[in-house]
Design a protein around this motif. Structure first.
Motif, PDB file in Angstrom:
ATOM      1  N   GLN A 135       0.810  -1.220   0.000  1.00 14.32           N
ATOM      2  CA  GLN A 135       0.000   0.000   0.000  1.00 14.32           C
ATOM      3  C   GLN A 135       0.839   1.264   0.000  1.00 14.32           C
ATOM      4  N   GLU A 136       2.123   1.177   0.374  1.00 15.97           N
ATOM      5  CA  GLU A 136       3.009   2.337   0.357  1.00 15.97           C
ATOM      6  C   GLU A 136       3.780   2.465  -0.949  1.00 15.97           C
ATOM      7  N   GLY A 137       3.511   1.553  -1.890  1.00 16.30           N
ATOM      8  CA  GLY A 137       4.157   1.626  -3.188  1.00 16.30           C
ATOM      9  C   GLY A 137       5.490   0.921  -3.273  1.00 16.30           C
ATOM     10  N   GLU A 138       5.907   0.259  -2.197  1.00 16.96           N
ATOM     11  CA  GLU A 138       7.182  -0.443  -2.185  1.00 16.96           C
ATOM     12  C   GLU A 138       6.987  -1.908  -2.560  1.00 16.96           C
ATOM     13  N   LEU A 139       8.068  -2.536  -3.038  1.00 19.90           N
ATOM     14  CA  LEU A 139       8.029  -3.957  -3.355  1.00 19.90           C
ATOM     15  C   LEU A 139       7.648  -4.750  -2.113  1.00 19.90           C
ATOM     16  N   MET A 140       6.564  -5.531  -2.209  1.00 20.65           N
ATOM     17  CA  MET A 140       6.180  -6.391  -1.100  1.00 20.65           C
ATOM     18  C   MET A 140       7.232  -7.482  -0.915  1.00 20.65           C
ATOM     19  N   GLU A 141       7.461  -7.887   0.320  1.00 22.60           N
ATOM     20  CA  GLU A 141       8.450  -8.925   0.579  1.00 22.60           C
ATOM     21  C   GLU A 141       8.116 -10.186  -0.227  1.00 22.60           C
ATOM     22  N   ASN A 142       9.091 -10.652  -1.011  1.00 17.70           N
ATOM     23  CA  ASN A 142       8.970 -11.821  -1.877  1.00 17.70           C
ATOM     24  C   ASN A 142       7.972 -11.581  -3.003  1.00 17.70           C
ATOM     25  N   GLY A 143       7.701 -10.315  -3.319  1.00 24.04           N
ATOM     26  CA  GLY A 143       6.721 -10.001  -4.351  1.00 24.04           C
ATOM     27  C   GLY A 143       7.301  -9.767  -5.727  1.00 24.04           C
ATOM     28  N   ASP A 144       8.586 -10.043  -5.932  1.00 27.94           N
ATOM     29  CA  ASP A 144       9.213  -9.816  -7.224  1.00 27.94           C
ATOM     30  C   ASP A 144       9.073 -11.050  -8.128  1.00 27.94           C
TER      31      ASP A 144
ATOM     32  N   ILE B 111      -5.695 -13.186   4.328  1.00 29.01           N
ATOM     33  CA  ILE B 111      -5.061 -14.003   3.301  1.00 29.01           C
ATOM     34  C   ILE B 111      -5.707 -13.703   1.941  1.00 29.01           C
ATOM     35  N   TYR B 112      -4.863 -13.523   0.919  1.00 25.24           N
ATOM     36  CA  TYR B 112      -5.334 -13.184  -0.420  1.00 25.24           C
ATOM     37  C   TYR B 112      -4.636 -14.050  -1.458  1.00 25.24           C
TER      38      TYR B 112
ATOM     39  N   PHE C 210      -0.850 -20.956 -15.834  1.00 23.17           N
ATOM     40  CA  PHE C 210      -1.764 -20.215 -14.967  1.00 23.17           C
ATOM     41  C   PHE C 210      -1.318 -20.464 -13.531  1.00 23.17           C
ATOM     42  N   TYR C 211      -0.986 -19.380 -12.825  1.00 25.72           N
ATOM     43  CA  TYR C 211      -0.379 -19.472 -11.501  1.00 25.72           C
ATOM     44  C   TYR C 211      -1.304 -18.879 -10.430  1.00 25.72           C
ATOM     45  N   TYR C 212      -0.956 -19.166  -9.189  1.00 24.21           N
ATOM     46  CA  TYR C 212      -1.437 -18.353  -8.078  1.00 24.21           C
ATOM     47  C   TYR C 212      -0.264 -18.004  -7.184  1.00 24.21           C
ATOM     48  N   SER C 213      -0.378 -16.872  -6.506  1.00 27.76           N
ATOM     49  CA  SER C 213       0.542 -16.477  -5.440  1.00 27.76           C
ATOM     50  C   SER C 213      -0.296 -16.160  -4.216  1.00 27.76           C
ATOM     51  N   LEU C 214       0.229 -16.490  -3.039  1.00 25.43           N
ATOM     52  CA  LEU C 214      -0.503 -16.364  -1.774  1.00 25.43           C
ATOM     53  C   LEU C 214       0.113 -15.270  -0.930  1.00 25.43           C
ATOM     54  N   ILE C 215      -0.732 -14.353  -0.440  1.00 27.34           N
ATOM     55  CA  ILE C 215      -0.270 -13.162   0.279  1.00 27.34           C
ATOM     56  C   ILE C 215      -0.895 -13.129   1.665  1.00 27.34           C
ATOM     57  N   ASP C 216      -0.065 -12.863   2.674  1.00 22.35           N
ATOM     58  CA  ASP C 216      -0.524 -12.717   4.061  1.00 22.35           C
ATOM     59  C   ASP C 216      -0.342 -11.262   4.468  1.00 22.35           C
ATOM     60  N   MET C 217      -1.447 -10.548   4.672  1.00 15.39           N
ATOM     61  CA  MET C 217      -1.378  -9.135   5.035  1.00 15.39           C
ATOM     62  C   MET C 217      -1.094  -8.915   6.513  1.00 15.39           C
TER      63      MET C 217
ATOM     64  N   VAL D 141       4.501 -12.162   0.503  1.00 19.25           N
ATOM     65  CA  VAL D 141       4.106 -13.244  -0.394  1.00 19.25           C
ATOM     66  C   VAL D 141       4.626 -14.554   0.182  1.00 19.25           C
ATOM     67  N   LEU D 142       3.710 -15.412   0.628  1.00 16.73           N
ATOM     68  CA  LEU D 142       4.097 -16.681   1.244  1.00 16.73           C
ATOM     69  C   LEU D 142       4.417 -17.738   0.188  1.00 16.73           C
ATOM     70  N   GLU D 143       3.622 -17.791  -0.866  1.00 12.90           N
ATOM     71  CA  GLU D 143       3.851 -18.724  -1.973  1.00 12.90           C
ATOM     72  C   GLU D 143       3.778 -17.922  -3.261  1.00 12.90           C
ATOM     73  N   LYS D 144       4.623 -18.273  -4.223  1.00 11.10           N
ATOM     74  CA  LYS D 144       4.718 -17.457  -5.439  1.00 11.10           C
ATOM     75  C   LYS D 144       4.824 -18.351  -6.665  1.00 11.10           C
ATOM     76  N   ASN D 145       4.115 -17.971  -7.718  1.00 10.72           N
ATOM     77  CA  ASN D 145       4.197 -18.663  -9.003  1.00 10.72           C
ATOM     78  C   ASN D 145       3.932 -20.154  -8.867  1.00 10.72           C
ATOM     79  N   VAL D 146       2.885 -20.485  -8.109  1.00 11.44           N
ATOM     80  CA  VAL D 146       2.497 -21.889  -7.964  1.00 11.44           C
ATOM     81  C   VAL D 146       1.637 -22.259  -9.169  1.00 11.44           C
ATOM     82  N   PRO D 147       2.086 -23.189 -10.039  1.00 19.31           N
ATOM     83  CA  PRO D 147       1.319 -23.490 -11.252  1.00 19.31           C
ATOM     84  C   PRO D 147       0.046 -24.271 -10.950  1.00 19.31           C
ATOM     85  N   LEU D 148      -1.060 -23.802 -11.508  1.00 22.30           N
ATOM     86  CA  LEU D 148      -2.326 -24.511 -11.424  1.00 22.30           C
ATOM     87  C   LEU D 148      -2.591 -25.306 -12.696  1.00 22.30           C
ATOM     88  N   ILE D 149      -2.239 -24.717 -13.838  1.00 21.25           N
ATOM     89  CA  ILE D 149      -2.457 -25.365 -15.124  1.00 21.25           C
ATOM     90  C   ILE D 149      -1.282 -25.047 -16.042  1.00 21.25           C
TER      91      ILE D 149
END
Length: 588
Positions: free
Chosen positions: A91-100, A133-134, A157-164, A173-181
Motif C-alpha cells: 500500500q506504500e508503493g514499495e516492493l512487497m516482501e517476496n513479491g518480485d 489471506i489473499y 496459470f499461476y497463483y501467489s498467496l499473500i498474508d497481510m 508473499v508466502l507462496e509465489k508462481n504456484v502453477p495450477l495449469i
C-alpha cells in the motif's frame, strides 16, 4: 438436558444463522493507473470511489501499468496491494516482501519495465473466512513457434498467496508462481463470480482457440480444482485481444475476442450456474468493424451488455429473445484528441465501478476515461460521456480487473447453506427533462419490492423504474424504499424541477444547470440538448482554459477544475457558431 430443550436450542440457533446479513465489501474502491515519472503528464493516478463523487488524485509511484492491472482493498475500502503482472507492491508503493519476479518466462520479463500486456492478466481475491489471506491469480506470457509463425500466448496459470498480517500490515508473499495449469491458455480474461453460498468464489479462465474453460473453486480450504468443461463446437472459437465478464448477478458470462482487423469479431455468451459452476446455452455473435481493441461490461441490472470496439460502443439487450438483433450503436468516437500528444481517446477496456457507472479507457496514452452514467437504461438514455473522467496523468491502456464484489448469496437456492441473507440497499439514478423525471433503480442485494415517494404529495409508485410528471417548479425530496423477505432500506435524494423557461428562446439547450457554484476542484454541468456543439470555460481575460463537446440528449458532465487558479470564469455554450448559454463561475 431434555430432548425438547436440545431441539429448541437448535431451532433458535438456525433462526439466528438465517438472519446474518451479507455485508458489502469495498474491495474495488481504489483504482490505480499511470506511470512512474514525477513530471506531468506522466506519473500515477488514483481513482477513489470512497466518497459520494469519484475523486481523482495524483500519486507518485514506481510501478508502471500497461494492460495488466490488479489491486485490492480491505472491506473498508483501504488499498492493500497491487500488481502489473511483473511484481507486487504494498500500500506504500514499495516492493512487497517476496513479491518480485511474477510469471517467470523470458518473454514476460521483456515487459518488466512497463508491465505485462495481458488484458485481465491478474486478479486478486480474498480467501473466504481468512480476513488477512489473499490469492493473486496470474498468467505468464510465452513466445511459441507454430507452423503459421511465431505467436505469443500464455502457457502457465499461476497463483501467489499473500498474508497481510506480515510486516506490520504491509504484507508478504508466502507462496509465489504456484502453477495450477500448464496448457495453451487464452490471452488473459481471468475473471470470477461469487458462489451461490455468498462466500466462496468461482475462478474462470479459458484455453487458447477453444470453447473450453478451466474452473476452480476458492473456499476456506483454499483452491479446489473443480472442472474442465469442453463445450459443444469447442473448436469453433478464436482467441484474441478482448475481455471477459460475468453479469453482476452471476447468471451469465460474456467473452469478447477481437481476432483480426476487418474480420469477424466474436462475442460469446453463456448461462452460468452459481451453484454448480457449469456453463450452458452458448450463443455466439459475430460482427465486423475496424476494431484494434475492445472490451465488455454489463449493467448493474444485468440487462445491457456494452461492447467497446475502438471507434464504437455497442449495446445489446441480454433479456431480448434475439440478443444479436437488439444491437444498438450508443456511441461513435467523436474525434477528440488528448492535449498532451494529440492522440485520440478511442474505446478499449471497460469496468463496472462501485458508483454503478461503467468506465472505459483508451488504447492510447491519454489522460481520459469515458463514462456510461446510466448503464441500466436502453439507448441514448444510458448517457455516455466521452472523455468525461479527467485523470491526473496519462494512462497507457490500463484498467483494473475486478470481479463484482456486491453479489450476495442466491437466497433460497440449494447452495444457500451458510445462513447469509441479502438485505437490500436502496439507490437510484434520475434524469429530468422539463416536468418529466425518469428514475432507474440501482439498489443492491436482491430487492423484490419497490416504493417511490416523489416528494410532491402525489400517489406512491411501486414500479421498479418509474417516470413522474411534476406540476410545478421546486426541489423535491424523492425517496425509494426497497424490500425483500429479509429487510427494507430507504434512500432519498433531492430532485430539482425547473418549469419556467429560463434558457435563451428557441435555444437547443434546455435546463442548463452548473453546480456547485462557487466551485472547488470539480463541478458538474447538466443539460438537455437537441444538437451538438461546444462547452468552453473562459477566464476573465477571455482565454479558453477548458473545453468539452456539447452532446445531444440528457447529459451530466464532470469538469476537473483543480488546476485552475482562484478567480472568475465564464462557461459559454456554442451551437453552430452562436452562444446559446453563458454563466459566471467562481473558482475558490
Amino acid at each position: 438436558m431434555s430432548r425438547q430443550l436440545i431441539i429448541l436450542i437448535i431451532f433458535f440457533a438456525n433462526q439466528a444463522i438465517g438472519q446474518v446479513p451479507f455485508l458489502e465489501e469495498k474491495r474495488d474502491f481504489i483504482w490505480l493507473t499511470g506511470y512512474d515519472d514525477t513530471f506531468p503528464p506522466f506519473g500515477g493516478t488514483v481513482i477513489n470511489f470512497n466518497n459520494d463523487t469519484v475523486l481523482v488524485q495524483y500519486e507518485y509511484r514506481e510501478m508502471n501499468f500497461d494492460v495488466t492491472n490488479s489491486s485490492i482493498c480491505s472491506t473498508e475500502g483501504e488499498l492493500l496491494f497491487y500488481t502489473n503482472g511483473i511484481y507486487i507492491a504494498d500500500q506504500e508503493g514499495e516492493l512487497m516482501e517476496n513479491g518480485d519476479s511474477l510469471n517467470p518466462d523470458p518473454y514476460t520479463l521483456s515487459w518488466a519495465e512497463n508491465g505485462l500486456i495481458l488484458p485481465q492478466g491478474a486478479l486478486s481475491i480474498p480467501k473466504p473466512n481468512h480476513p488477512d489471506i489473499y490469492y493473486l491469480f496470474h498468467e505468464s506470457l510465452s513466445f511459441e513457434v507454430i507452423p503459421d509463425g511465431p505467436i505469443a500466448k500464455p502457457l502457465y496459470f499461476y497463483y501467489s498467496l499473500i498474508d497481510m498480517n506480515e510486516n506490520n500490515g504491509l504484507g508478504k508473499v508466502l507462496e509465489k508462481n504456484v502453477p495450477l495449469i500448464q496448457d495453451t491458455l487464452d490471452l488473459g480474461k481471468i475473471t470470477s463470480s461469487r458462489h451461490a453460498n455468498g462466500r466462496d468464489w468461482w475462478i474462470i479462465f479459458g484455453e487458447f482457440n477453444k470453447q473450453s474453460f478451466y474452473i476452480f473453486l476458492l473456499s476456506p480450504n483454499g483452491i479446489e480444482p473443480y472442472d474442465h468443461q469442453l463445450l459443444p463446437n469447442a473448436d469453433n472459437y478464436f482467441s484474441g485481444l478482448g475481455q471477459a465478464v460475468f453479469t453482476p448477478d452471476g447468471t451469465k458470462y460474456v467473452r469478447l475476442n477481437l481476432h483480426n482487423l476487418y474480420t469477424d469479431q466474436f462475442i460469446d455468451i453463456f448461462d452460468f450456474d452459481r451453484c454448480t459452476g457449469e456453463f450452458s446455452n452458448p450463443i455466439q455473435i459475430t460482427y465486423i468493424d475496424t476494431a484494434y481493441a475492445g472490451g465488455v461490461a454489463i449493467s448493474p441490472n444485468n440487462q445491457y451488455l456494452y461492447v467497446s470496439s475502438f471507434k464504437y460502443i455497442y449495446q445489446y439487450d441480454l433479456e431480448a429473445n434475439d440478443i444479436e438483433a437488439s444491437k444498438q450503436i450508443v456511441a461513435i468516437l467523436d474525434g477528440f484528441q488528448s492535449e498532451s500528444f494529440g492522440l485520440y481517446t478511442t474505446f478499449f477496456l471497460a469496468q463496472l465501478a462501485p458508483d454503478n457507472k461503467i468506465y472505459i479507457n483508451a488504447n492510447n496514452s491519454v489522460e481520459y476515461m469515458h463514462i456510461i452514467h446510466n448503464p441500466n437504461a436502453g439507448g441514448e438514455d444510458c448517457q455516455i460521456e466521452q472523455h468525461g473522467l479527467v485523470l491526473s496523468t496519462l494512462n497507457s491502456f490500463s484498467m483494473p480487473n475486478n470481479p463484482y464484489f456486491r453479489l450476495g448469496p442466491l437466497d433460497g437456492s440449494p447452495c444457500d447453506t451458510l445462513g447469509l441473507d441479502n438485505h437490500p440497499k436502496a439507490d437510484f439514478y434520475h434524469i429530468v427533462s422539463d416536468t418529466l423525471a425518469s428514475f432507474w433503480d440501482y439498489s443492491l442485494f436482491a430487492p423484490t419490492e419497490w416504493k417511490w415517494d416523489f416528494g410532491d404529495g402525489s400517489e406512491l409508485s411501486y414500479e421498479q423504474n418509474p417516470q413522474h410528471i411534476y406540476a410545478q417548479s421546486g426541489i423535491y425530496e424523492v425517496c425509494l424504499t426497497v424490500s425483500n423477505d429479509n429487510a427494507s432500506d430507504t434512500h432519498c435524494e433531492w430532485v430539482e424541477i425547473i418549469i419556467t423557461d429560463t434558457q435563451v428562446p428557441d435555444s437547443p439547450v434546455k435546463n442548463p444547470r452548473l453546480f456547485p457554484n462557487p466551485v472547488g476542484d470539480y463541478f458538474y454541468f447538466s443539460y438537455h440538448s437537441d444538437k451538438t456543439g461546444s462547452c468552453t470555460l473562459y477566464d476573465a481575460l477571455g482565454r479558453a482554459v477548458l473545453q468539452r463537446p456539447l452532446l445531444s440528449g440528457n447529459v451530466t458532465q464532470a469538469w476537473d477544475a483543480h488546476r485552475l487558479a482562484a478567480g472568475v470564469y465564464y462557461l459559454m455554450i456554442e451551437v453552430e457558431g452562436q452562444v446559446v448559454f453563458s454563466e459566471k463561475v467562481m473558482k475558490l
